[in-house]
Design an enzyme around this catalytic site. Structure first.
Site, PDB file in Angstrom:
ATOM      1  N   THR A  60       0.840  -1.183   0.000  1.00 17.62           N
ATOM      2  CA  THR A  60       0.000   0.000   0.000  1.00 17.62           C
ATOM      3  C   THR A  60       0.883   1.242   0.000  1.00 17.62           C
ATOM      4  O   THR A  60       2.115   1.141  -0.058  1.00 17.62           O
ATOM      5  CB  THR A  60      -1.026  -0.047   1.161  1.00 17.62           C
ATOM      6  OG1 THR A  60      -1.882   1.083   1.056  1.00 17.62           O
ATOM      7  CG2 THR A  60      -0.378  -0.047   2.531  1.00 17.62           C
ATOM      8  N   LYS A  64       3.998   1.572  -3.535  1.00 16.63           N
ATOM      9  CA  LYS A  64       3.531   0.824  -4.705  1.00 16.63           C
ATOM     10  C   LYS A  64       4.441   0.985  -5.926  1.00 16.63           C
ATOM     11  O   LYS A  64       4.576   0.072  -6.723  1.00 16.63           O
ATOM     12  CB  LYS A  64       2.102   1.254  -5.071  1.00 16.63           C
ATOM     13  CG  LYS A  64       1.068   0.702  -4.107  1.00 16.63           C
ATOM     14  CD  LYS A  64      -0.347   1.084  -4.483  1.00 16.63           C
ATOM     15  CE  LYS A  64      -1.314   0.373  -3.546  1.00 16.63           C
ATOM     16  NZ  LYS A  64      -2.725   0.638  -3.848  1.00 16.63           N
ATOM     17  N   ASP A 100      -5.157  -3.728  -8.325  1.00 16.91           N
ATOM     18  CA  ASP A 100      -5.960  -2.512  -8.119  1.00 16.91           C
ATOM     19  C   ASP A 100      -6.832  -2.229  -9.340  1.00 16.91           C
ATOM     20  O   ASP A 100      -7.892  -1.616  -9.221  1.00 16.91           O
ATOM     21  CB  ASP A 100      -5.054  -1.300  -7.864  1.00 16.91           C
ATOM     22  CG  ASP A 100      -4.699  -1.149  -6.395  1.00 16.91           C
ATOM     23  OD1 ASP A 100      -5.507  -1.576  -5.543  1.00 16.91           O
ATOM     24  OD2 ASP A 100      -3.614  -0.620  -6.099  1.00 16.91           O
ATOM     25  N   GLY A 124      -4.767  12.540  -8.234  1.00 20.65           N
ATOM     26  CA  GLY A 124      -3.589  11.831  -7.743  1.00 20.65           C
ATOM     27  C   GLY A 124      -2.873  11.196  -8.916  1.00 20.65           C
ATOM     28  O   GLY A 124      -3.467  11.050 -10.000  1.00 20.65           O
ATOM     29  N   GLY A 126      -0.178   8.692  -8.112  1.00 24.45           N
ATOM     30  CA  GLY A 126       0.615   7.600  -7.548  1.00 24.45           C
ATOM     31  C   GLY A 126       0.139   6.253  -8.075  1.00 24.45           C
ATOM     32  O   GLY A 126      -0.654   6.196  -9.022  1.00 24.45           O
ATOM     33  N   GLY A 127       0.609   5.192  -7.451  1.00 22.62           N
ATOM     34  CA  GLY A 127       0.316   3.839  -7.921  1.00 22.62           C
ATOM     35  C   GLY A 127      -1.166   3.543  -8.011  1.00 22.62           C
ATOM     36  O   GLY A 127      -1.650   3.032  -9.031  1.00 22.62           O
ATOM     37  N   ALA A 128      -1.923   3.887  -6.975  1.00 27.35           N
ATOM     38  CA  ALA A 128      -3.355   3.575  -6.956  1.00 27.35           C
ATOM     39  C   ALA A 128      -4.084   4.401  -8.012  1.00 27.35           C
ATOM     40  O   ALA A 128      -4.956   3.897  -8.725  1.00 27.35           O
ATOM     41  CB  ALA A 128      -3.937   3.842  -5.569  1.00 27.35           C
ATOM     42  N   GLY A 227     -15.313   2.927  -0.743  1.00 30.81           N
ATOM     43  CA  GLY A 227     -13.929   2.541  -0.997  1.00 30.81           C
ATOM     44  C   GLY A 227     -13.645   1.084  -0.640  1.00 30.81           C
ATOM     45  O   GLY A 227     -12.703   0.479  -1.162  1.00 30.81           O
TER      46      GLY A 227
END
Ligand code: S3P
Length: 435
Positions: A60, A64, A100, A124, A126-128, A227
């Site tokens: 997490t 990531k 994801d 965002g 980032g990875g997610a 979520g």
């Protein structure tokens, strides 16, 4: 042999993944435990996962992307996104996946949303966020990525064939959007409520404590995706990657939605001899403003002799009884930092008391490091045989499942000072102790 899995992050204590995975293991009769691993870098995650013997783990925020540098291989989606949320150990190799993408697809499906030719905004980069962008684009949406650091949004957009807009143009991005996915770590208000049109559906990757966005969305009556649907839908394929078995979805859903009251007010340190429990307890107590209870010291005080002598004169069983009596006392104390003996978690009644009354942190160090810290093994009767090194290694191996089953999270002590370890722990738990 009990297999170990986990989730690594910073912070990670808020993760509800262990509830889902452990419920699924129980349901299918799989001898495995899923733990949280609190780390300060992706490098540390890999080293600890390797040492502790994790067979697989989820990743997490904020690791990531960074974790990719340490993997032996990664599947196509993970490479395209440039981020991994699931790592599987295959033989000696660590292979990365990104479930994801499935997670976001699952959340969208649970809402019955058709994204074909709609516009979706991803907040965002980032990875997610990047996994979400890929999932939404493959569902037919036009995706606009907006991020505080615009360069990152542009990189992500290029990688995933999406568009990017600077944060200052969020209003333009949102103008005719039907879906907003927020994958930013901040709980603060970053989307002005005036941008939240009623037709909009919002998915916030933060599924724990409601963010300002989730609160605004509820107040203004926009559509909200939970979520947890994302969390569940990414865990299902991860479970199969870990175990080769089909995930018991309903069991995992129930475990994830279950309300848990947490009235624990003490912090316990568990782990092998020499993992640093006593010294870290002192540092942590200073940070938390709580007194220390050192179980071994209390036993020595009551017996009027050192532990090695109790073992020598009365045998291990007598020592274990005294230990159980001291641990049982924890039911009557609040707001203490408890340093447990290395074998305290072997007895079920002790585990029950610890789990009900303390938030337990497993301090990890490998056998060689523990022996090094202990110095002379004379004070540790269980290691005083002719080959302390192999005794320590075997004993530690046999105890790993007990520490794993008792702890709320594990933290590696390797290469860290006691003060640094205490700060890492406090960083994870201070929310839970804010009075
Ligand atoms: C033991 C660990 C020791 C002490 C006793 C038994 C164990 O405590 O309780 O020697 O079984 O691992 P430390 O972990 O503080 O060394």
């Amino acid at each position: 042999m009990t297999r170990l899995f986990g989730v690594a992050g910073s912070p990670v204590f808020q993760s509800k993944s262990p509830f889902m995975f452990n419920a699924a293991f129980r349901d299918l009769g799989i001898d495995a435990i899923y733990v949280r691993l609190a780390a300060s870098s992706a490098k540390e995650v890999m080293a600890t996962a390797h040492d502790v013997g994790l067979q697989g783990f989820n990743v997490t925020s904020p690791f990531k992307t960074e974790i990719m540098d340490y993997l032996d291989d990664a599947e196509d989606d993970a490479r395209k996104i440039g981020a991994v949320n699931t790592v599987v150990r295959k033989g000696g190799r660590f292979v990365g996946y990104n479930t994801d993408v499935e997670g976001v697809r699952g959340a969208v499906a649970s809402h019955g949303l058709n994204l074909m030719r709609t516009k979706a905004v991803v907040l965002g980069a980032g990875g997610a966020a990047r996994a979400a962008a890929l999932a939404l684009r493959s569902a037919g949406a036009r995706v606009v990525i907006v991020n505080r650091t615009h360069d990152k949004a542009r990189d992500a957009a290029e990688r995933l064939e999406c568009e990017a807009l600077p944060f200052g143009q969020l209003a333009d991005a949102m103008a005719d959007a039907s879906l907003l996915v927020a994958a930013v770590s901040s709980h603060e208000r970053i989307v002005d409520p005036s941008l939240l049109a009623r037709r909009l559906v919002v998915l916030d990757a933060n599924y724990g404590r409601p963010s300002a966005l989730v609160e605004d969305v509820a107040r203004l009556g926009c559509g909200a995706m939970d979520g947890r649907e994302w969390l569940l839908a990414q865990a299902i394929p991860a479970f199969t990657l870990f175990t080769g078995r089909r995930a018991p979805e309903n069991v995992m859903r129930r475990a994830l939605w279950k309300r848990r009251m947490d009235a624990r007010s003490s912090l316990a340190l568990i782990g092998f001899m020499g993992s640093g429990k006593s010294v870290v307890a002192e540092e942590l107590a200073a940070l938390a403003g709580m007194p220390v209870v050192d179980i071994d010291k209390k036993i020595e005080e009551k017996a009027g002799m050192p532990i090695a002598e109790i073992f020598h004169r009365n045998g291990e069983e007598v020592f274990r009884r005294m230990e159980q009596a001291e641990i049982d006392e924890l039911r009557n104390v609040a707001r203490h930092v408890v340093s447990c003996g290395g074998g305290a978690v072997l007895a079920r009644p002790n585990v029950r008391v610890l789990r009900n009354n303390c938030l337990s942190v497993w301090l990890w160090a490998n056998a060689a490091l523990c022996l090094d810290r202990i110095g002379s093994t004379e004070t540790r009767p269980l290691l005083s045989g002719s080959d302390p090194e192999s005794s320590a290694r075997d004993l530690l191996r046999s105890r790993i499942p007990y520490y794993a089953a008792t702890c709320d999270f594990v933290v590696s002590t390797e290469g860290k000072t006691p003060a640094e370890i205490a700060r890492r722990i406090w960083h994870e738990v201070h929310h839970a102790f804010a009075s």
